[in-house]
Scaffold this motif. Structure first.
Motif, short mmCIF file in Angstrom:
data_model
loop_
_atom_site.label_atom_id
_atom_site.label_comp_id
_atom_site.label_asym_id
_atom_site.label_seq_id
_atom_site.Cartn_x
_atom_site.Cartn_y
_atom_site.Cartn_z
N LEU A 1 0.96 -1.25 0.15
CA LEU A 1 0.04 0.01 -0.03
C LEU A 1 0.82 1.07 -0.11
N SER A 2 2.13 1.17 0.81
CA SER A 2 2.79 2.32 0.75
C SER A 2 3.58 2.58 -0.60
N LEU A 3 3.95 1.66 -0.96
CA LEU A 3 4.38 1.65 -2.39
C LEU A 3 3.72 2.35 -3.23
N ALA A 4 2.24 1.62 -3.60
CA ALA A 4 1.29 2.37 -4.38
C ALA A 4 1.15 3.86 -4.14
N ALA A 5 1.04 4.03 -2.82
CA ALA A 5 0.60 5.58 -2.50
C ALA A 5 1.76 6.40 -2.83
N SER A 6 2.98 5.96 -2.67
CA SER A 6 4.07 6.67 -2.94
C SER A 6 4.05 7.11 -4.42
N TRP A 7 3.99 5.81 -5.22
CA TRP A 7 4.10 6.12 -6.65
C TRP A 7 3.05 7.16 -7.16
N ALA A 8 2.04 7.17 -6.66
CA ALA A 8 0.78 7.73 -6.97
C ALA A 8 1.08 9.29 -6.70
N VAL A 9 1.47 9.43 -5.58
CA VAL A 9 1.71 10.78 -5.05
C VAL A 9 2.95 11.45 -5.68
N VAL A 10 4.04 10.85 -5.98
CA VAL A 10 5.30 11.28 -6.33
C VAL A 10 4.94 11.71 -7.93
N ARG A 11 4.15 10.89 -8.38
CA ARG A 11 3.78 10.76 -9.98
C ARG A 11 3.09 12.28 -10.06
N ARG A 12 2.12 12.25 -8.98
CA ARG A 12 1.08 13.30 -9.35
C ARG A 12 1.85 14.69 -8.69
N PHE A 13 2.56 15.06 -7.62
CA PHE A 13 2.84 15.98 -7.10
C PHE A 13 4.14 16.42 -7.45
N ALA A 14 4.91 15.68 -7.60
CA ALA A 14 6.46 15.91 -8.05
C ALA A 14 6.94 15.24 -9.19
N PRO A 15 6.33 15.60 -10.47
CA PRO A 15 6.36 14.70 -11.66
C PRO A 15 7.82 14.94 -12.08
N GLY A 16 8.48 15.96 -12.03
CA GLY A 16 9.76 16.17 -12.30
C GLY A 16 10.86 15.68 -11.44
#
Lengths: 612, 424
Positions: free
Chosen positions: B56-71
């Motif tokens: 769950l942590s992995l999934a959340a991290s992936w989603a959040v980092v991708r969404r909020f810090a794409p660069g």
């Protein structure tokens, strides 16, 4: 804000690159180190690790046993049971607890089951966890039988807890011969020894008596066991080692029957009795009262018991038989008689008259019998223990021949018996008096000397040697307690002979006079030691009475030396008791019990002549 | 342009790296579980629970980092999570029969949540706003140290709050934030350029206020780290060699610390000759070496070694356990993961447009790298062991959480898209 999106100056990037390069270098060093440890590990490294992962455990050899001359056990080992905790198995499963807490909890549980409080402290536990974690932690030693039973019933299934057998010394004869046997204590092992061990199983060490003197023989050889406790887990990988070798068994010359008879003869009165085999010097009995039970000293002496024994005015810890030196009184007269005849200052026919006193200048020395003894010869002087006769004899002979004869027999020096505490006693002469008291020897000193009074001091053991020398035809004996040794695994004991008796070069006729005088002391109707008589056996002896303590108290020590049977003596004895009326009245009847036990009908307790 | 960049970012944040982390953690946990099951055939639900939390942590991290810090760097979050996952697996492996250390279970989600919160708040180039927190960060760091000194209890020579919590771990991001903000001030606005000497010295002095508290706490490891980080902060802030001042000052300080405090002297003595007290205090170092040594090339396999032979294997000496069970090869891969993480950190610093971002990224990376190196050096006996946990891997709640906070900061600092997007 566009000025913020500047191009970083070159130095910034260069510096960060340098930092990163430095970090990579550090990682490279770590990896190289790691490679060295994990893959390339040098030989030295392997050795170092082997060294730290192997624990040497010292395992004592079982202590040798001690028997009397007939093979009856005097000191043995009894199995005792303790409880050992294997701490690595008690490691907590819950993270919140420490091993110490887990172990403490287990100990509490066990205390409830056993009904016996543990014998360890929190500090012991902490030290053990820190330094000896893989080794058993002994929380109880020598549990009573009921406690062991309760453990077997309710505690045996507990993990990480096990019974820990350990030998404990037990003295089968209780207080019998306690001063001879001594006792054991916990061994203090020298940590700086050549072979350092990480852990020591408890070991016994002789603390007194035979146990101390023959500790090397009894203790055997400790073995070492190597135990691996490396990263492969806290398991015992027994790597072998040197086997522990049990100690050797000892057979003492003591005869338990005679020993008991000797202690019975001393019952209720402070004193000592030593019985020797006059032909060999073997000690048949050596008793000192009051006694103690050495079983109370094992495995260690409770301080209350120790204080009580140490502060007892009757000094139960003192072996009066060898370490107590007292004025021998009239039992010294046979020595004076031998000295006089050997130096040709007197003979069997030398006669003196005793009016009941002896005038020396202005001083008047009394005979014990103030009525006097008429004119008597040497043999009768011994029989009656006439002081006046011996004043004459002493003055005729002089102190130096008396001292020389006494020393030849073994007085005034340690006999060399195999015991740890022995008094040399004192045999005075003019040179001694000059040295010790810075005073000249006077005739009064000689008079006192001739009746065994004054500074002279002898141990009961030494007086038994006097009796033995007279009994065996004039040989100096070397008293010895050890008779034979049985190495572990051997079927039979091997004799461990001591020094053979040496001839004193005494004139046979002179010795006969003394012997006959001593026989008459016991066997004649008017002998001072007639109360010693035992039906069916001819005995010889000499009584003695010596004052001690402050004069106004009038305390007297009673002495008697004796041997028998008269024709072919097998036992030579010296006995002393404190607070006696006289040797003839107090000691003779008591010593009679001993001889009755030794030669009495049916007991046949006295040893055969050739033994030992 | 913007779209392209975002797409590029999104593409970089492919789930592959996260799946790799999941695979490693699952393999390690599974291995432990298999070994356990072979020993006692009990189905351990907790392993499944752990796996669920982690996934769950992995999934959340992936989603959040991708969404909020794409660069942002595509390496940082997966690398940290991989290490943390391995740490969880090892923690699970070290823990007694079937229990999981509560601290890790709480600290891991809390750390990940903090990281994601930072990403959500300061992603997309809002990292510069963090500079405003420089004084609160400094005040907080002093407050934390005071709390520990006043309310702490000693454990293994160091002060801890009740429950053996060591909140001083949070000093690392707080002080990095303060130093970066303080030093960057002079380079903004009218007075552009290098910070002057006064400012550099003031920064060092203020930095040392909480350090004095640590001296009382006798946390030698933390003191070393703080010293190193201060040098790096100054080094990154100015081309002039002011960093030499604390670096030179650190030499006598370190000598005094390791020589004249009993705690420190003992550490050095043990390091120089652990065999002098091989069954006592040197035991830990030696058992650690012994565990490494027994690992060989390939290790015994997770769950099959005997790491319990090493005292406090689960925390400071975790690397010894990993060395034993994963072997030299596993250790190299582990070090490579750390290397990738720090490379990403330094890269973020190098690419930062602003001094604040640059100094902060460099200081944070320095903290993590120095901590890693010192721990590995201690376990391999290349450096004295001072009780420093291995970032992300060691069991130890507050350190794990602090590491994730720092990781979150590094992620937002690495967000290349940041400046542009904000400026629009």
């Amino acid at each position: 804000m566009s000025d913020r999106t500047r191009i970083p100056p070159d130095w910034e990037v260069a510096r960060l690159r340098l930092l990163f390069a430095g970090m990579l270098g550090a990682f490279a060093v770590i990896l190289a180190t790691l490679w060295r440890i994990q893959v390339a590990h040098g030989e030295q490294y392997r050795e170092d690790l082997a060294k730290q992962s192997v624990r040497r455990v010292r395992i004592p050899g079982p202590r040798g046993l001690i028997f009397d001359r007939r093979g009856r056990p005097l000191a043995e080992n009894r199995p005792s049971y303790g409880i050992a905790l294997y701490l690595e198995e008690l490691r907590p499963t819950a993270r919140r607890r420490t091993t110490a807490q887990e172990v403490t909890r287990t100990i509490e549980e066990l205390t409830a089951i056993l009904g016996v409080p543990p014998q360890v402290t929190t500090n012991d536990l902490r030290a053990h966890i820190k330094r000896r974690l893989p080794l058993p932690y002994i929380a109880w030693r020598d549990l009573p039988e009921e406690a062991v039973a309760r453990w077997a019933e309710r505690g045996a299934s507990m993990p990480g807890v096990d019974l820990y057998p350990e030998p404990v010394r037990v003295y089968r004869a209780g207080s019998n011969a306690c001063h001879v046997l001594g006792y054991v204590g916990r061994a203090e092992i020298d940590a700086g020894a050549d072979e350092p061990y990480h852990y020591y199983l408890s070991e016994m060490a002789g603390a007194a008596g035979i146990e101390k003197v023959y500790d090397d023989v009894l203790r055997g050889q400790a073995g070492g066991r190597l135990v691996r406790v490396d990263a492969a887990g806290f398991r015992y990988h027994d790597l072998g080692g040197t086997e522990a070798r049990p100690g050797q068994d000892l057979k003492l010359s003591l005869d338990l029957d005679l020993q008991r008879a000797a202690e019975a003869a001393l019952a209720g009165i402070p004193g000592a009795l030593v019985a020797l085999d006059p032909d060999t010097g073997a000690v048949l009995a050596m008793a000192s009262t009051p006694a103690y039970d050495p079983n109370g000293f094992v495995p260690s002496i409770p301080s209350s018991l120790w204080t009580a024994l140490r502060d007892d005015p009757l000094t139960p810890l003192l072996n009066r038989a060898a370490a107590g030196a007292y004025a021998p009184g009239s039992t010294f007269k046979p020595v004076v008689a031998m000295a006089a005849m050997q130096s040709r200052k007197a003979s069997a026919s030398t006669r003196h008259t005793c009016p009941g006193y002896f005038q020396l200048g202005s001083a008047r020395f009394r005979c014990w019998d103030t009525l006097g003894h008429d004119t008597i010869d040497l043999s009768h002087a011994i029989r009656y223990s006439c002081n006046v006769y011996f004043f004459h004899l002493g003055l005729d002979t002089g102190p130096d021949p008396i001292a020389a004869t006494a020393r030849a027999i073994g007085l005034g020096g340690r006999s060399g018996i195999d015991l740890d505490a022995e008094s040399p006693g004192i045999v005075p002469d003019p040179a001694w008096k000059r040295r010790a008291w810075r005073d000249t020897w006077r005739d009064g000193d000689t008079c006192n000397y001739a009746i065994g009074q004054g500074p002279i001091a002898t141990t009961p053991l030494q007086m038994a040697m006097v009796a033995a020398s007279i009994a065996n035809g004039g040989k100096r004996v070397h008293p010895r307690l050890l008779m034979a040794v049985r190495p572990h695994g051997a079927d039979a004991f091997r004799d461990a002979p001591g020094e053979a008796p040496e001839s004193l070069g005494w004139n046979a006729a002179a010795l006969r006079v003394v012997r006959e005088g001593m026989r008459d002391v016991v066997m004649a109707e008017d002998g001072t030691g007639r109360r010693l008589r035992v039906p069916g056996v001819a005995l010889a002896g000499k009584t003695g009475t010596a004052e001690y303590g402050r004069k106004e108290e009038g305390k007297k020590r009673g002495w008697m030396i004796a041997f028998g049977p008269f024709e072919k003596p097998r036992v030579a004895v010296a006995m002393v008791v404190e607070d006696a009326v006289s040797g003839g009245l107090t000691v003779a009847p008591r010593l009679q019990q001993f001889f009755a036990a030794a030669f009495g009908a049916g007991t046949n307790a006295a040893p055969a002549g050739g033994q030992g | 342009m913007k779209r392209a960049r975002r797409n590029a970012g999104a593409a970089a944040h492919s789930p592959a790296a996260y799946l790799l982390a999941l695979a490693v953690t699952a393999a390690a946990t599974g291995s432990v579980w298999v070994v356990r099951f072979a020993q006692a055939p009990v189905v351990d639900a907790r392993a499944a629970g752990l796996a669920a939390v982690y996934a769950l942590s992995l999934a959340a991290s992936w989603a959040v980092v991708r969404r909020f810090a794409p660069g942002s760097s595509p390496v940082l979050a997966p690398a940290g999570l991989l290490l943390a996952g391995l740490g969880l697996a090892m923690g699970f492996r070290m823990s007694g029969s079937f229990s999981m250390p509560l601290a890790s279970l709480v600290a891991f989600p809390a750390g990940v949540a903090s990281m994601l919160a930072i990403v959500m708040l300061f992603g997309r180039g809002r990292a510069g706003a963090l500079a405003a927190f420089r004084w609160p960060a400094w005040a907080a760091s002093v407050a934390v140290v005071l709390l520990v000194v006043v309310a702490g209890r000693r454990f293994r020579g160091t002060l801890f709050l009740p429950g053996n919590i060591n909140p001083t771990e949070i000093l690392k991001p707080l002080l990095a934030l303060f130093a970066a903000g303080f030093l960057a001030r002079s380079q903004e606005g009218a007075r552009k350029g290098d910070p002057d000497a006064m400012r550099l010295l003031a920064c060092a002095a203020l930095w040392m206020v909480p350090m004095a508290g640590l001296l009382v706490q006798r946390d030698l490891g933390m003191l070393v780290l703080m010293g190193v980080a201060l040098v790096v902060a100054l080094y990154a802030a100015t081309p002039r060699p002011y960093w030499i001042v604390p670096a030179l000052a650190a030499v006598p300080a370190a000598i005094a610390m390791f020589r004249y405090t009993s705690h420190g002297r003992r550490r050095v003595e043990l390091w120089l000759d652990p065999f002098a007290d091989e069954t006592g205090a040197g035991w830990q170092i030696l058992q650690g070496l012994s565990a490494l040594y027994s690992g060989g090339w390939w290790g015994s396999g997770v769950g099959a070694g005997f790491p319990h032979a090493v005292p406090i294997a689960a925390s400071d000496f975790i690397y010894a356990a990993i060395g034993e069970e994963l072997g030299f090869v596993g250790c190299v891969l582990l070090v490579a993961t750390y290397g990738a993480l720090f490379a990403a950190g330094f890269s973020a610093a190098a690419r930062a447009r602003q001094p604040f971002q640059r100094i902060l990224a460099a200081t944070l990376t320095a903290f993590l790298a120095a901590q890693t190196l010192w721990n590995l050096g201690g376990v391999t006996k290349a450096l004295p062991m001072t009780g420093i946990p291995l970032p992300f891997l060691s069991r130890g709640g507050s350190d794990l959480a602090a590491s994730f906070v720092m990781l979150g900061l590094l992620i937002v600092l690495s967000d290349r898209a940041g400046g542009k997007t904000q400026e629009g």
